[in-house]
Scaffold this active site. Sequence first.
Site, PDB file in Angstrom:
ATOM      1  N   HIS A 135       0.827  -1.204   0.000  1.00  0.00           N
ATOM      2  CA  HIS A 135       0.000   0.000   0.000  1.00  0.00           C
ATOM      3  C   HIS A 135       0.868   1.263   0.000  1.00  0.00           C
ATOM      4  O   HIS A 135       0.657   2.177  -0.809  1.00  0.00           O
ATOM      5  CB  HIS A 135      -0.911  -0.020   1.229  1.00  0.00           C
ATOM      6  N   GLU A 136       1.832   1.299   0.885  1.00  0.00           N
ATOM      7  CA  GLU A 136       2.653   2.527   1.012  1.00  0.00           C
ATOM      8  C   GLU A 136       3.517   2.757  -0.225  1.00  0.00           C
ATOM      9  O   GLU A 136       3.773   3.905  -0.607  1.00  0.00           O
ATOM     10  CB  GLU A 136       3.503   2.459   2.282  1.00  0.00           C
TER      11      GLU A 136
ATOM     12  N   HIS B  68       1.640   4.776  -2.625  1.00  0.00           N
ATOM     13  CA  HIS B  68       1.740   6.226  -2.378  1.00  0.00           C
ATOM     14  C   HIS B  68       3.070   6.772  -2.900  1.00  0.00           C
ATOM     15  O   HIS B  68       3.117   7.835  -3.514  1.00  0.00           O
ATOM     16  CB  HIS B  68       1.648   6.526  -0.876  1.00  0.00           C
TER      17      HIS B  68
ATOM     18  N   HIS C 195      -5.557   7.271  -2.114  1.00  0.00           N
ATOM     19  CA  HIS C 195      -6.425   6.179  -1.670  1.00  0.00           C
ATOM     20  C   HIS C 195      -7.542   5.889  -2.664  1.00  0.00           C
ATOM     21  O   HIS C 195      -8.096   6.794  -3.282  1.00  0.00           O
ATOM     22  CB  HIS C 195      -7.013   6.511  -0.292  1.00  0.00           C
TER      23      HIS C 195
END
Lengths: 192, 115
Positions: free
Chosen positions: A128-129, A132, A138
Amino acid sequence: FMYFPGKPRWSRPMPRTLTYAFSPVNMIHSLSMLEIREAFQRAFFKWASVIPVSFVEAEDYGFAEIKIGFYIGDHGDGEPFDGVLGVLAHSFSPESGRLHLDAAETWAVDFGVTKSEMAVDLESVATHEIGHILGLSHSSVKEAVMYPSLRPRDKRANLNIDDIKGVQSLYGSNPKFRSGWLLESDLSANQG
Amino acid sequence: RTILDHQAFTQPATKIAIKNHNIQSFINAGIGTKMLGIAQFKRYLTRFGYIPMYNNTFTDEFDDKFEVGLIRYQQRLGLQVTGKLDSNTVSQMMIPRCGVSDTTTHNNHHHITKH
């Protein structure tokens, strides 16, 4: 999928290689360095398999483009971590490269080994990170890696079609990526 | 009237800590309702970019700004849009999450470019 304002991305010509390194100081000891390294390798590989960007671990933390560390509480970036659960991690949009995880969490790479009810899957959060770090914000799609929440003992580390479309719209497709698989997923999702 | 644990609402803005049996007590809250614990949800929605800053003061009143923030949150997280603190919404807020703001109007320092 969503982007950050201004749609920032790593800007050098594709294909390109990004280096990453782990903080020599801000680490956890509940998992071995090998376990942490392997979890991140798997996470980076997932993104690298769909876009023309590869990731290589660098020995020199100071010069790495992506800097990974585990921090407790206020760690100087204006977003203090909050202890067990709550916020698990945060990272910064391109081309900052900072990826911070809350050291207070019970990080796990194998729920068979880590029995805690509050254990959090490191690979899922890392994946997930990294999204980013690459420029994705998101997603509203609950099955997507870029959906903002993750329950303890849940694993959501495989890229969803929403994640893939999002990151490919920033960087293009990896030539080795099987677009037929994407089409198949599209079709099965529609039929589902 | 359900007695809520005041300590549950002294968590950081990033944590919603409510005992499961208390979630139901928020369902009927609407604009104008004052109820212990609303401020915690305001802090949470402000932290993740759904409502503008309340000048660092968060009351326990369910006001119109809070309702707008709730609706935005429900839309963004793919929840049923009710504008209420229904059990799905409260439960979602209690799940651990990433600290990056969900919207583009908050935590701008997370969207910097290195020069």
